[in-house]
Design an enzyme around this catalytic site. Sequence first.
Site, short mmCIF file in Angstrom:
data_model
loop_
_atom_site.label_atom_id
_atom_site.label_comp_id
_atom_site.label_asym_id
_atom_site.label_seq_id
_atom_site.Cartn_x
_atom_site.Cartn_y
_atom_site.Cartn_z
N ASP A 65 17.52 7.95 4.60
CA ASP A 65 18.82 8.46 5.05
C ASP A 65 19.31 7.55 6.17
O ASP A 65 18.68 6.53 6.45
CB ASP A 65 18.72 9.93 5.49
CG ASP A 65 20.02 10.69 5.19
OD1 ASP A 65 21.08 10.31 5.73
OD2 ASP A 65 19.98 11.65 4.40
N HIS A 126 24.74 7.45 3.24
CA HIS A 126 23.50 7.86 3.93
C HIS A 126 22.47 6.73 3.89
O HIS A 126 21.28 6.96 3.66
CB HIS A 126 22.93 9.13 3.29
CG HIS A 126 23.69 10.37 3.67
ND1 HIS A 126 23.71 10.86 4.95
CD2 HIS A 126 24.47 11.21 2.93
CE1 HIS A 126 24.46 11.96 5.00
NE2 HIS A 126 24.95 12.19 3.78
N ASP A 188 25.52 11.63 -2.43
CA ASP A 188 26.31 12.62 -1.69
C ASP A 188 27.06 11.96 -0.54
O ASP A 188 26.65 10.91 -0.04
CB ASP A 188 25.40 13.73 -1.13
CG ASP A 188 24.28 13.17 -0.24
OD1 ASP A 188 23.77 12.07 -0.55
OD2 ASP A 188 23.93 13.82 0.76
N GLU A 189 28.15 12.57 -0.14
CA GLU A 189 28.86 12.26 1.10
C GLU A 189 29.05 10.75 1.33
O GLU A 189 28.42 10.17 2.20
CB GLU A 189 28.11 12.88 2.29
CG GLU A 189 28.05 14.40 2.16
CD GLU A 189 27.23 15.10 3.25
OE1 GLU A 189 27.64 16.20 3.66
OE2 GLU A 189 26.21 14.56 3.68
N TRP A 255 25.10 21.04 -5.04
CA TRP A 255 24.66 21.53 -3.72
C TRP A 255 25.76 22.20 -2.90
O TRP A 255 25.49 23.09 -2.11
CB TRP A 255 24.03 20.40 -2.91
CG TRP A 255 24.99 19.34 -2.41
CD1 TRP A 255 25.41 18.25 -3.10
CD2 TRP A 255 25.62 19.28 -1.13
NE1 TRP A 255 26.26 17.51 -2.33
CE2 TRP A 255 26.41 18.11 -1.12
CE3 TRP A 255 25.60 20.11 0.00
CZ2 TRP A 255 27.18 17.75 -0.01
CZ3 TRP A 255 26.37 19.74 1.10
CH2 TRP A 255 27.14 18.58 1.10
N TYR A 280 19.90 26.55 1.02
CA TYR A 280 19.69 25.60 2.12
C TYR A 280 18.86 26.24 3.23
O TYR A 280 19.36 26.99 4.07
CB TYR A 280 21.04 25.09 2.63
CG TYR A 280 21.44 23.79 1.93
CD1 TYR A 280 21.16 23.62 0.57
CD2 TYR A 280 22.06 22.76 2.62
CE1 TYR A 280 21.50 22.43 -0.07
CE2 TYR A 280 22.42 21.57 1.98
CZ TYR A 280 22.12 21.41 0.65
OH TYR A 280 22.45 20.24 0.02
N PHE A 281 17.58 25.89 3.24
CA PHE A 281 16.64 26.52 4.17
C PHE A 281 16.70 25.88 5.57
O PHE A 281 15.93 26.25 6.45
CB PHE A 281 15.21 26.46 3.63
CG PHE A 281 14.96 27.34 2.43
CD1 PHE A 281 15.97 28.12 1.87
CD2 PHE A 281 13.70 27.42 1.87
CE1 PHE A 281 15.73 28.93 0.76
CE2 PHE A 281 13.45 28.23 0.77
CZ PHE A 281 14.46 28.98 0.21
N ASP A 282 17.60 24.91 5.77
CA ASP A 282 17.81 24.44 7.14
C ASP A 282 18.74 25.39 7.89
O ASP A 282 18.77 25.40 9.11
CB ASP A 282 18.38 23.01 7.17
CG ASP A 282 19.66 22.84 6.36
OD1 ASP A 282 19.82 23.53 5.33
OD2 ASP A 282 20.50 22.01 6.76
N TRP A 330 16.57 20.33 5.03
CA TRP A 330 17.05 19.21 5.84
C TRP A 330 16.50 19.39 7.23
O TRP A 330 16.34 20.53 7.69
CB TRP A 330 18.59 19.20 5.83
CG TRP A 330 19.14 19.08 4.45
CD1 TRP A 330 19.59 20.11 3.67
CD2 TRP A 330 19.25 17.90 3.64
NE1 TRP A 330 19.97 19.64 2.44
CE2 TRP A 330 19.78 18.28 2.40
CE3 TRP A 330 18.94 16.55 3.86
CZ2 TRP A 330 20.01 17.36 1.37
CZ3 TRP A 330 19.18 15.65 2.85
CH2 TRP A 330 19.72 16.05 1.62
N THR A 331 16.24 18.28 7.92
CA THR A 331 15.46 18.42 9.15
C THR A 331 16.15 17.92 10.42
O THR A 331 15.47 17.60 11.40
CB THR A 331 14.09 17.72 9.00
OG1 THR A 331 14.31 16.33 8.69
CG2 THR A 331 13.27 18.37 7.91
#
Length: 359
Positions: A65, A126, A188-189, A255, A280-282, A330-331
């Site tokens: 990323d 990214h 993405d993005e 997503w 989304y678990f972030d 995502w972290t």
Amino acid sequence: MKPAITAILLAIAGHAHAQQDAFAFSYRGMHLDVARHFFPKEVIYRYLDTLAVYGISHFHWHLTDDQGWRIEIKKYPRLTSIGAYRREPDGSTYGGYYTQQDVRDIVNYAAAKGITVVPEIDLPGHASAAIAAYPFLSCHGRQIEVPARWGIFRDIICPTDTAIRFFQDVLDEVLTLFPSPYIHLGGDEVPKHQWRQSDFVKQLMKKNNIKYYRGVQRYFTEQLERYVESKGRRCILWGEAVRGGASPRSIIMSWRDKYAGIRAARKGNEVIMAPRFYCYFDYPQYFSEKKPAFWMTYLTWRKVARFTPHSVWLTKRQNEKIIGAEATLWTEYVPDEKKLWHQLLPRLKYFSEALKKDR
Ligand code: ACM
């Protein structure tokens, strides 16, 4: 062993087996972003142990990323010597990467637990870390730093033959390391500012009769997609990569919501659903928590439990294109292992349960 204990153990094993059989989808994915924060090999092992308990079949390893390139590529050593490290605002250096031996160990460890590791090389957006390592990959060619803040960056890969060849070389090594039938190419993005300012991209559009910048992204992705397919594998792409079209063999990972997946399923592509409001678990899971970023909403385990990968907007035949679902982690705001478990559990259990429903 005492017969009673044996009987109990067999009952538990039988129950676990029956549970495995009950899944309605072949792709049950869990993702981990190791670019924003790096997690050592031992943590990945523990993560895989936990995924296996809940019947996850695919570990989506987000290896690259803006803020870090985390996989050793022998042909391009600067990807990790430069791209794996960033200078933090306090002056310290943050980073790390997995050697090819680490990768092989992790792939084997996962395989022993019945989990396929799906690597992601996120392109053409990214990708600031790769551009910091090899500035010729961007259209402007300027030296940039590996960014140490979160967001969406304008430095993206230029669709030159050189850059495409570069990433085909990268994929050669990735394909050797990962036996997965699927390779995730991101997509993405992708802000198009730098392509709009590039004479090279203008020429490319004219020559290939490309009308829109999303067509330029398609042009770039298509060559890597073809390359991956020529080696007998298939690509997974994030939903917006498909706005310019996709290979019929590519699998779309929806997503933002389910809509990209619905459109792709109607076109006949296979789909993995990962709509952010359910997967989304972030995002924080308890209302007592503060939202770490404006783009997040609350995602309670009750909401995860209500998730269904299929769509009421699709026919039965079209719904069969949905091969599964994935939850992401995502972290940006997950700096260590303690926070990692906090984000993953108990939601992973409810996600796993949701994949037993087929409607
Ligand atoms: C994503 O969340 N940018 C795929």
